[in-house]
Scaffold this motif. Structure first.
Motif, mmCIF file in Angstrom:
data_model
loop_
_atom_site.group_PDB
_atom_site.id
_atom_site.type_symbol
_atom_site.label_atom_id
_atom_site.label_comp_id
_atom_site.label_asym_id
_atom_site.label_seq_id
_atom_site.Cartn_x
_atom_site.Cartn_y
_atom_site.Cartn_z
ATOM 1 N N LEU A 148 54.488 56.112 37.401
ATOM 2 C CA LEU A 148 53.998 54.877 37.999
ATOM 3 C C LEU A 148 53.128 54.165 36.977
ATOM 4 C CD1 LEU A 148 53.733 53.170 40.654
ATOM 5 C CD2 LEU A 148 51.623 54.439 41.081
ATOM 6 N N ARG A 149 53.330 52.853 36.860
ATOM 7 C CA ARG A 149 52.514 52.024 35.961
ATOM 8 C C ARG A 149 51.805 50.965 36.806
ATOM 9 N NH1 ARG A 149 54.029 52.469 30.492
ATOM 10 N NH2 ARG A 149 55.925 53.682 30.238
ATOM 11 N N VAL A 150 50.481 50.935 36.670
ATOM 12 C CA VAL A 150 49.665 49.946 37.365
ATOM 13 C C VAL A 150 48.967 49.128 36.289
ATOM 14 C CG1 VAL A 150 47.786 49.566 38.991
ATOM 15 C CG2 VAL A 150 49.327 51.512 39.303
ATOM 16 N N THR A 151 49.291 47.840 36.196
ATOM 17 C CA THR A 151 48.743 46.977 35.164
ATOM 18 C C THR A 151 47.949 45.851 35.813
ATOM 19 O OG1 THR A 151 50.683 47.434 33.798
ATOM 20 C CG2 THR A 151 49.314 45.552 33.160
ATOM 21 N N LEU A 152 46.679 45.722 35.428
ATOM 22 C CA LEU A 152 45.887 44.587 35.892
ATOM 23 C C LEU A 152 46.379 43.358 35.160
ATOM 24 C CD1 LEU A 152 43.946 46.938 36.810
ATOM 25 C CD2 LEU A 152 42.146 45.262 36.504
ATOM 26 N N THR A 153 46.773 42.330 35.907
ATOM 27 C CA THR A 153 47.353 41.141 35.290
ATOM 28 C C THR A 153 46.299 40.126 34.872
ATOM 29 O OG1 THR A 153 47.708 40.142 37.469
ATOM 30 C CG2 THR A 153 49.540 41.391 36.507
ATOM 31 N N GLN A 154 45.119 40.214 35.428
ATOM 32 C CA GLN A 154 44.037 39.326 35.008
ATOM 33 C C GLN A 154 43.446 39.887 33.724
ATOM 34 O OE1 GLN A 154 41.799 39.605 38.688
ATOM 35 N NE2 GLN A 154 42.162 37.432 39.070
ATOM 36 N N THR A 155 43.504 39.111 32.649
ATOM 37 C CA THR A 155 43.029 39.612 31.362
ATOM 38 C C THR A 155 41.553 39.336 31.143
ATOM 39 O OG1 THR A 155 43.738 37.568 30.295
ATOM 40 C CG2 THR A 155 45.293 39.432 30.272
ATOM 41 N N SER A 156 41.008 38.379 31.828
ATOM 42 C CA SER A 156 39.609 38.014 31.637
ATOM 43 C C SER A 156 38.693 38.958 32.417
ATOM 44 C CB SER A 156 39.378 36.581 32.116
ATOM 45 O OG SER A 156 38.006 36.333 32.297
ATOM 46 N N PRO A 157 37.735 39.608 31.730
ATOM 47 C CA PRO A 157 36.777 40.454 32.454
ATOM 48 C C PRO A 157 35.995 39.651 33.497
ATOM 49 C CG PRO A 157 36.574 40.793 30.084
ATOM 50 C CD PRO A 157 37.506 39.644 30.294
ATOM 51 N N LEU A 158 35.699 38.399 33.187
ATOM 52 C CA LEU A 158 34.976 37.548 34.124
ATOM 53 C C LEU A 158 35.802 37.299 35.387
ATOM 54 C CD1 LEU A 158 32.423 35.920 34.634
ATOM 55 C CD2 LEU A 158 33.526 33.995 33.487
ATOM 56 N N ALA A 159 37.097 37.051 35.221
ATOM 57 C CA ALA A 159 37.967 36.809 36.380
ATOM 58 C C ALA A 159 38.089 38.061 37.246
ATOM 59 C CB ALA A 159 39.348 36.348 35.919
ATOM 60 N N VAL A 160 38.197 39.229 36.603
ATOM 61 C CA VAL A 160 38.274 40.482 37.368
ATOM 62 C C VAL A 160 36.982 40.703 38.146
ATOM 63 C CG1 VAL A 160 38.439 42.991 37.185
ATOM 64 C CG2 VAL A 160 39.961 41.553 35.840
ATOM 65 N N ALA A 161 35.842 40.528 37.468
ATOM 66 C CA ALA A 161 34.548 40.708 38.136
ATOM 67 C C ALA A 161 34.396 39.721 39.280
ATOM 68 C CB ALA A 161 33.409 40.549 37.130
ATOM 69 N N GLN A 162 34.812 38.476 39.056
ATOM 70 C CA GLN A 162 34.694 37.460 40.105
ATOM 71 C C GLN A 162 35.560 37.828 41.313
ATOM 72 O OE1 GLN A 162 35.656 33.559 38.717
ATOM 73 N NE2 GLN A 162 34.565 32.554 40.366
ATOM 74 N N SER A 163 36.763 38.335 41.080
ATOM 75 C CA SER A 163 37.635 38.757 42.184
ATOM 76 C C SER A 163 36.997 39.890 42.972
ATOM 77 C CB SER A 163 38.989 39.235 41.653
ATOM 78 O OG SER A 163 39.706 38.190 41.103
ATOM 79 N N LEU A 164 36.498 40.890 42.259
ATOM 80 C CA LEU A 164 35.901 42.042 42.927
ATOM 81 C C LEU A 164 34.652 41.656 43.704
ATOM 82 C CD1 LEU A 164 36.333 44.735 40.133
ATOM 83 C CD2 LEU A 164 37.621 44.546 42.274
#
Length: 186
Positions: free
Chosen positions: A81-97
């Motif tokens: 199984l491969r799970v890839t985060l598609t958001q490359t920006s750390p800021l965008a990931v943090a904002q989503s979370l």
């Protein structure tokens, strides 16, 4: 902001730091899993099936063990199984979370294993208050946890408003003080 993202992308920690951080992540995940018997039971059924988690250049391959915990796999292990985060920006990931949303992911591979991983993500949570109570006692742990939840809610509210909305449609408010007089002050 593009400068910050390019700087973060250019900074690469030494390989030994990455290796040690991955070991710490596995220890933390196993600590959380040991508190959830249902999660361990689900992982036992998927024993020795590697899952590769990738975000940009960083990746970690884990496999469930017979004990229902996780272990790091050898680099040459072929993931099921491969799970890839598609958001490359750390800021965008943090904002989503912080806003309570899950970051975008691309999942490929074993459907049953993917379903188990999705169940784990949706149902297993770290009980911070329980761990704190072992260190400082129940009452202080409850107080600290309540303060942390309040702070998290404030950060979520802030992240939900970021980036600020454009005020181009709204007229500028009237100045609160009158303009200065042209003559000398009396």
């Amino acid at each position: 902001m593009n400068f910050l993202q390019s700087l973060l992308g250019a900074v690469r920690p030494p390989e030994w730091v990455v290796d040690e951080m991955q070991n710490r992540v596995v220890l933390f995940l196993n600590h959380v899993l040991m508190q959830e018997k249902a999660a361990q039971d689900r992982l036992r059924r998927q024993k020795a099936k590697p899952v590769r988690i990738q975000w940009g250049d960083f990746h970690l391959t884990l496999a469930p063990t017979a004990a229902g915990l996780l272990e790091r796999c050898l680099p040459e292990a072929t993931p099921e199984l491969r799970v890839t985060l598609t958001q490359t920006s750390p800021l965008a990931v943090a904002q989503s979370l912080l806003s309570g949303q899950k970051p975008g992911v691309d999942i490929q591979g074993d459907v049953q294993l993917a379903a188990e991983v999705a169940w784990l993500v949706d149902n297993v949570r770290w009980d911070v208050e329980e761990d704190l109570s072992r260190l400082v006692g129940d009452a202080p742990a409850h107080t600290l946890a309540r303060m942390a939840r309040s702070a998290a809610e404030a950060v979520k509210a802030f992240a939900g408003r970021w980036p600020p909305r454009s005020s181009a449609a709204a007229p500028d408010p009237a100045p609160s003080t009158p303009p200065p007089a042209d003559g000398p002050a009396a």
